[in-house]
Design a protein around this motif. Structure first.
Motif, PDB file in Angstrom:
ATOM      1  N   ASP C 146       0.845  -1.201   0.000  1.00  0.00           N
ATOM      2  CA  ASP C 146       0.000   0.000   0.000  1.00  0.00           C
ATOM      3  C   ASP C 146       0.875   1.244   0.000  1.00  0.00           C
ATOM      4  O   ASP C 146       1.820   1.349   0.787  1.00  0.00           O
ATOM      5  CB  ASP C 146      -0.874   0.042   1.263  1.00  0.00           C
ATOM      6  CG  ASP C 146      -1.993  -0.987   1.211  1.00  0.00           C
ATOM      7  OD1 ASP C 146      -2.234  -1.561   0.130  1.00  0.00           O
ATOM      8  OD2 ASP C 146      -2.623  -1.212   2.258  1.00  0.00           O
ATOM      9  N   VAL C 147       0.548   2.196  -0.852  1.00  0.00           N
ATOM     10  CA  VAL C 147       1.324   3.439  -0.898  1.00  0.00           C
ATOM     11  C   VAL C 147       0.969   4.298   0.308  1.00  0.00           C
ATOM     12  O   VAL C 147      -0.200   4.543   0.592  1.00  0.00           O
ATOM     13  CB  VAL C 147       1.039   4.202  -2.199  1.00  0.00           C
ATOM     14  CG1 VAL C 147       1.670   5.591  -2.162  1.00  0.00           C
ATOM     15  CG2 VAL C 147       1.567   3.414  -3.389  1.00  0.00           C
ATOM     16  N   THR C 148       2.023   4.731   1.035  1.00  0.00           N
ATOM     17  CA  THR C 148       1.786   5.556   2.223  1.00  0.00           C
ATOM     18  C   THR C 148       2.112   7.027   1.989  1.00  0.00           C
ATOM     19  O   THR C 148       1.566   7.898   2.659  1.00  0.00           O
ATOM     20  CB  THR C 148       2.666   5.079   3.398  1.00  0.00           C
ATOM     21  OG1 THR C 148       4.039   5.106   2.987  1.00  0.00           O
ATOM     22  CG2 THR C 148       2.293   3.675   3.818  1.00  0.00           C
ATOM     23  N   TRP C 149       3.013   7.305   1.022  1.00  0.00           N
ATOM     24  CA  TRP C 149       3.531   8.662   0.885  1.00  0.00           C
ATOM     25  C   TRP C 149       4.116   8.839  -0.508  1.00  0.00           C
ATOM     26  O   TRP C 149       4.771   7.945  -1.030  1.00  0.00           O
ATOM     27  CB  TRP C 149       4.617   8.875   1.947  1.00  0.00           C
ATOM     28  CG  TRP C 149       5.425  10.113   1.868  1.00  0.00           C
ATOM     29  CD1 TRP C 149       5.075  11.363   2.259  1.00  0.00           C
ATOM     30  CD2 TRP C 149       6.780  10.219   1.392  1.00  0.00           C
ATOM     31  NE1 TRP C 149       6.118  12.239   2.059  1.00  0.00           N
ATOM     32  CE2 TRP C 149       7.172  11.562   1.541  1.00  0.00           C
ATOM     33  CE3 TRP C 149       7.695   9.300   0.858  1.00  0.00           C
ATOM     34  CZ2 TRP C 149       8.442  12.010   1.153  1.00  0.00           C
ATOM     35  CZ3 TRP C 149       8.952   9.746   0.490  1.00  0.00           C
ATOM     36  CH2 TRP C 149       9.309  11.095   0.645  1.00  0.00           C
ATOM     37  N   VAL C 190      -0.918   7.130  -5.797  1.00  0.00           N
ATOM     38  CA  VAL C 190      -1.803   6.679  -4.703  1.00  0.00           C
ATOM     39  C   VAL C 190      -3.064   6.036  -5.247  1.00  0.00           C
ATOM     40  O   VAL C 190      -3.806   5.398  -4.496  1.00  0.00           O
ATOM     41  CB  VAL C 190      -2.208   7.835  -3.748  1.00  0.00           C
ATOM     42  CG1 VAL C 190      -0.981   8.469  -3.106  1.00  0.00           C
ATOM     43  CG2 VAL C 190      -3.049   8.882  -4.452  1.00  0.00           C
ATOM     44  N   ASN C 194      -8.507   7.173  -5.287  1.00  0.00           N
ATOM     45  CA  ASN C 194      -8.226   7.526  -3.890  1.00  0.00           C
ATOM     46  C   ASN C 194      -8.493   9.022  -3.721  1.00  0.00           C
ATOM     47  O   ASN C 194      -7.745   9.880  -4.160  1.00  0.00           O
ATOM     48  CB  ASN C 194      -6.748   7.199  -3.620  1.00  0.00           C
ATOM     49  CG  ASN C 194      -6.426   7.060  -2.151  1.00  0.00           C
ATOM     50  OD1 ASN C 194      -7.223   7.432  -1.295  1.00  0.00           O
ATOM     51  ND2 ASN C 194      -5.261   6.534  -1.877  1.00  0.00           N
ATOM     52  N   ALA C 226      -2.956   7.867   2.855  1.00  0.00           N
ATOM     53  CA  ALA C 226      -1.718   8.250   2.180  1.00  0.00           C
ATOM     54  C   ALA C 226      -1.570   9.771   2.165  1.00  0.00           C
ATOM     55  O   ALA C 226      -2.560  10.502   2.118  1.00  0.00           O
ATOM     56  CB  ALA C 226      -1.717   7.719   0.745  1.00  0.00           C
ATOM     57  N   GLY C 228       0.236  12.881   0.102  1.00  0.00           N
ATOM     58  CA  GLY C 228       0.990  13.391  -1.042  1.00  0.00           C
ATOM     59  C   GLY C 228       1.681  14.676  -0.627  1.00  0.00           C
ATOM     60  O   GLY C 228       1.133  15.443   0.168  1.00  0.00           O
TER      61      GLY C 228
END
Lengths: 400, 400, 400, 400
Positions: C146-149, C190, C194, C226, C228
């Motif tokens: 999973d993309v967090t940042w 992300v 989302n 997440a 950005g």
């Protein structure tokens, strides 16, 4: 740990680096007296580094009653005389690179210190950079399998002092100045017990109006089959290119000591002061080095030398190592003249034997396996060689 | 711009790369028919790329009434036959690298296409990577001064298909497979009019149980004094190492085509699919390449080939270039056997002459200037060589 | 594949990049007519690119009988008018970034093309760089968990044309110019489904004597948790800094599009011509980009746009995407004024819902496992949290 | 130079790093006694480092008759007690980071040592890395002009000991553990006299099942207008990401302390032993660090601390610095809760004032110059802003 009082012979750039290191970082060892041919340079040097005395009399510097270690940081043509004087004085001697101008000179120096029974260390700083030490350890622990090839490259726009350019005083050009580093780095990676057998070298004087080579490339064949490759240049543009690459049967190491070390700076202001040794510009993109004397190995080198002296053991880099390096350089110069591979001539080899690099030897249903690859679908593809016909075939097998 | 209908000979990895390129990015050229020795592979290939026809008859593929260009993407030992057939059919022929297995073979192919008067292009993709093209242009515009040295390195763990490993079919080992790229890259940087004079090469079979070399290093001496250096290996670990370094009297270029291109990925998940050609792992730190067919030169290569065909001019890479490359490789193999520099034997040199690299020639008050450095305090330090005694001195002059 | 005849509106730098791309690499699509407010610039542009006609009448350019696609490459304040005119003409419209000066403007443009039923593409080139496309694919395939940042940074010393600096014409400063790229890059990583929930932003005008921001940093909170992060600057020194970083629960991606792409050049000669967009110097260490229009995404962008048009499907980047980007920028500007998180206000969300980032949830003998590490001796160390007391303990277990 | 006998409080990872440094490289300072809560760990630690005594009685360790310096290497919740005890004993105290769990705690510690009149140093190693020290010097010498922005990032997969994860013992999560480094690095670059005014911060607990943040990003606004930005994470994958970026009006600095330092290794063999702190894998591509205690600043830190003690001057990093860092972290936590910028509350500001970043202010024929660019043909293009209308125009002038 003993604290040492040191005689420093020489006040050039290398003398500065050595003294900066010895006096740095809470160390207890100190330079007690410095010798220079020039009274003015000696005085300036001792003032710069807080050294109690300077002298223009080398013999009295060496025999100074309070010092127990003498560092030879003089031009190459003075190494043999200086080392002989230190040996006669019965003190420990640490000599800068290259040991001699030729293998003969180096061999005599080696015999002198061995006969005198004094501690002798070869100040080969680039074999002591923290990166190199850690990489050598990884290689020794097997992370690369058998080493097949080492490339060591040192290139910059040319040295800063006049005497470096005079082959009569140094013994040669870029090979003598830079190649000695590369050869010993290579030996550390292929293993010091791995005998250098022969050398192929080409040299040229491409840019500078001098009598000796300003560029050279050489290949060194070792007993194991490994190839060492050194590239040295006094005509490189862009700063100091100091890189090592090691390939092995199971891995690879790349070291960059100067231009790409994770420190990048752009400045339009200039005037940012000293960037790094032999940097060409003071504005635009610059690649400084953090702590040069640490990164270039001086710190770990003197630690090893003086710890070894205290412990009564040999340092990592000995006069014998310096002698082997000179022998390889002699062979390189002979090869540059003959255009052929030339043997490395050693009066004595102290390194034992090293077996041939391990080749793969797997078989599959009577055929030799050349390669196996895992396919995306989980199957295994093998390339096989038929023992009889010598034909090669692709063969995919389920699962693997 | 004309739109071309193409015959593709061969369905291996290189045929895939070629067709992916020709059919990519809004291009109007299309593969019309594909030839494979295997009916199954031909059918799969044509399905994969939307090609109307496949055949196992090479002659009919070449003479297909709707195609005007034939791409030879076959194993090396079939190049001469295929090229001869295309020339006989009077069509444009584009042949993959290396042109021949030997210079003799390449020379016959060159003569065949020249006698037939057909357009002929040498598919040397790595001379067409966007980085290489721009770097060559910078060199040609003088950004590096005179080129003194080019290093081209191509190394990976070994090819994917069985026939590559059989020197009887290919003409050799890693040199034939990879060295041909390096040699032509080097020629582009030193100048194609710069005659390759002689070659020194060492080869060895260190790891794989094969008859030909899996590692080789060679030096190529050019008429200008420039040295080309290629390093090829089928035993490199860590992926595909594809780097070029160019040094000149006024500058430096470093190109990295594969492992450090500004795309870095760490994954603990694995299963990330195809990473890049010859990547060794699918987890840990990976270094993918963005658009491989563009980055590796295929796109610019076919653009140049077909644009040149349309314009009636020679492409950047011709069969004559392929012939020179084979001649250099022949000299490399001879040198590996003789242990000496071997001349590059060319039936015909079409490149004219190239002057020696320009050495510096400044004088100051009757002495030769070896080097000038700007000191931090604004003064200029010169290292001078006395014309009579040959002695070198440091000399600091005010202002500069 | 159809071949398209294109109306180009605008003759600035971006018009040059677009036309270079459309006319490049064997493509069959061609610009047929170009519109410029200035007759001279229009003529020069059409001569430069081999375009049959130029005009100062936008309406007639749009309604040119032979063109089916119109590219809007005009300053921001003309986008809405131009898009409306193309929609009225019933042609496909491709609009450069940012779509509008505000979300309101973008929303009207979106409604205009949807009501007219014309194909509409948002020309967000940086979401199409080959590296970005491949990295997005890896993320979608799960290589990062999973993309967090996501950090997207675009910084350079400021734009080349006067109108860019006038917020009345553009809608803002560095955010409008550069932030729009970053926001859409972040959304691609992300996941476009989302939802961007809220934005925290700080802006300042530090160096240039202008009314709008020359520096800004913003954080965007997405539905999944997440974050950005975009950093934009018109005061960066050293060239064009264009980098993206993506962190996920199982991996990391780093992209460098400009300054460190494996192409490094040092030149003391200068005069090496054009280096790269917004490079600051022409000597010293330079970092050119190989094929800029390919590396910056223009090639893949137009391929996607025109392939999608041919196929009757939506392109990767739509006017709706452009609208979302404008809404995020609006929230950023509001936050810079309020000093607080501001909601992203969307008239309509078309993206569905995205679950919260997956937290680890392992237990061991009733305690929550915080971390497990493999010790050098093969044992496993766990850090455990007691469910009742909330205390943390180290626990080493045999084997693992 | 005096030689110091040291009391070490604590035997965790940081105690090991400290002692390795103090006992390293020919240094004359020695740890004389170590305190641990656990008799076994104390004995193992003293055996590992050749320390004469270990004890479980903190007070007797502190008051050991032969030691003059006490190093506090204990978990955060014990700092205040330990520092108070050392101050009462009248010895020099060096305390690891962060100074306190809160600014209140840090303020009390500061007052304690100031009232006792003992030497006090804040062990902030990352402000002492050789790269950082040299970069700070370049910034101070003006190489970057005015600093506008500093990004400091520290991210890894999470700490090794249980107590780090318990916010009750530490004062928080990733901010307390890692953010304290970043904040002080930022202060060194923007200038310690540059008052931190307010903070905007976002935190989240994305992956680990803990009560405190495992990810945080914050912006710090300084009096000069400069922005500091820290990014900390306990969920980063790929090793230890430790990077700093500094932008100024005239230049840029990028530092990478861990993953890209010019040391790259690929190994298929694994088993290469310890790679680097928090490295995730032992095979594939690895990025070791040469001499970690030197590269991470420990060596220069203790040299500064003990040299300062000898010289009777303040060290670079004082308890007041530690207090300011805690005050910034307090503001960050408040901001994470409030969602707004929060003021940095300081009981006392000792740094004076810092002027606003210098904006450009050139005029040309009555207009403000926004930008000037040198065109390839030697002319100069200016972007001008009309003082009255606020309109922007492009203007090309001959020569320049």
């Amino acid at each position: 740990m003993q604290h040492h009082a040191i005689t420093m012979l020489g006040t050039g750039l290398i003398g500065d680096f050595y003294t900066m290191t010895l006096h740095g970082q809470r160390g207890a060892d100190r330079v007690r007296v410095v010798y220079s041919r020039s009274e003015g340079r000696g005085r300036a040097f001792s003032a710069r580094w807080g050294i109690p005395e300077s002298t223009t009399d080398m013999e009295s510097a060496i025999r100074h009653p309070e010092t127990d270690v003498v560092v030879v940081a003089l031009p190459n043509y003075l190494h043999e005389t200086a080392v002989a004087a230190v040996a006669a004085a019965g003190k420990a001697v640490l000599c800068t690179k290259p040991l001699g101008r030729t293998a003969d000179e180096a061999w005599r120096m080696l015999q002198t210190v061995e006969r005198a029974g004094v501690f002798a260390g070869y100040l080969e700083d680039l074999c002591y950079t923290p990166k190199t030490l850690k990489a050598i350890r990884s290689v020794e622990e097997g992370a690369l399998g058998d080493v097949t090839w080492v490339r060591s490259r040192e290139a910059h726009p040319g040295p800063h002092s006049a005497w470096f350019w005079d082959g009569r005083l140094t013994g040669g050009g870029a090979i003598i100045d830079l190649g000695c580093h590369c050869i010993e780095i290579i030996r550390n990676f292929v293993g010091k017990g791995n005998r250098p057998v022969s050398v192929m070298c080409t040299t040229d004087t491409l840019v500078h109006p001098i009598d000796d080579e300003d560029n050279a490339i050489a290949l060194i064949r070792f007993e194991s089959g490994a190839i060492g490759q050194f590239e040295v240049s006094w005509t490189f543009r862009g700063g100091m290119d100091l890189r090592d690459e090691v390939a092995g049967t199971r891995g690879t190491v790349w070291l960059n000591h100067f231009l790409r070390t994770g420190f990048e700076m752009f400045t339009a202001a200039g005037g940012g002061g000293y960037v790094a040794e032999k940097a060409e510009t003071a504005s635009g993109w610059l690649f400084p080095v953090g702590d040069e004397v640490a990164e270039l190995g001086y710190v770990d080198m003197f630690t090893d030398m003086l710890d070894s002296l205290d412990a009564g053991r040999s340092p990592r880099e000995t006069f014998y190592d310096g002698y082997v390096v000179n022998a390889v350089m002699d062979a390189a110069y002979r090869s540059a003249r003959s255009g052929s591979w030339e043997p490395v001539e050693l009066a004595e080899w102290r390194g034992g034997t090293t077996p041939r690099i391990t080749a793969t030897g797997e078989t599959y249903e009577g055929s030799t396996v050349i390669k196996r690859e895992l396919l995306p679908d989980g199957r295994v593809k093998m390339i096989l060689k038929d023992a009889v016909t010598g034909d090669y075939v692709d063969r995919v097998i389920a699962g693997g």
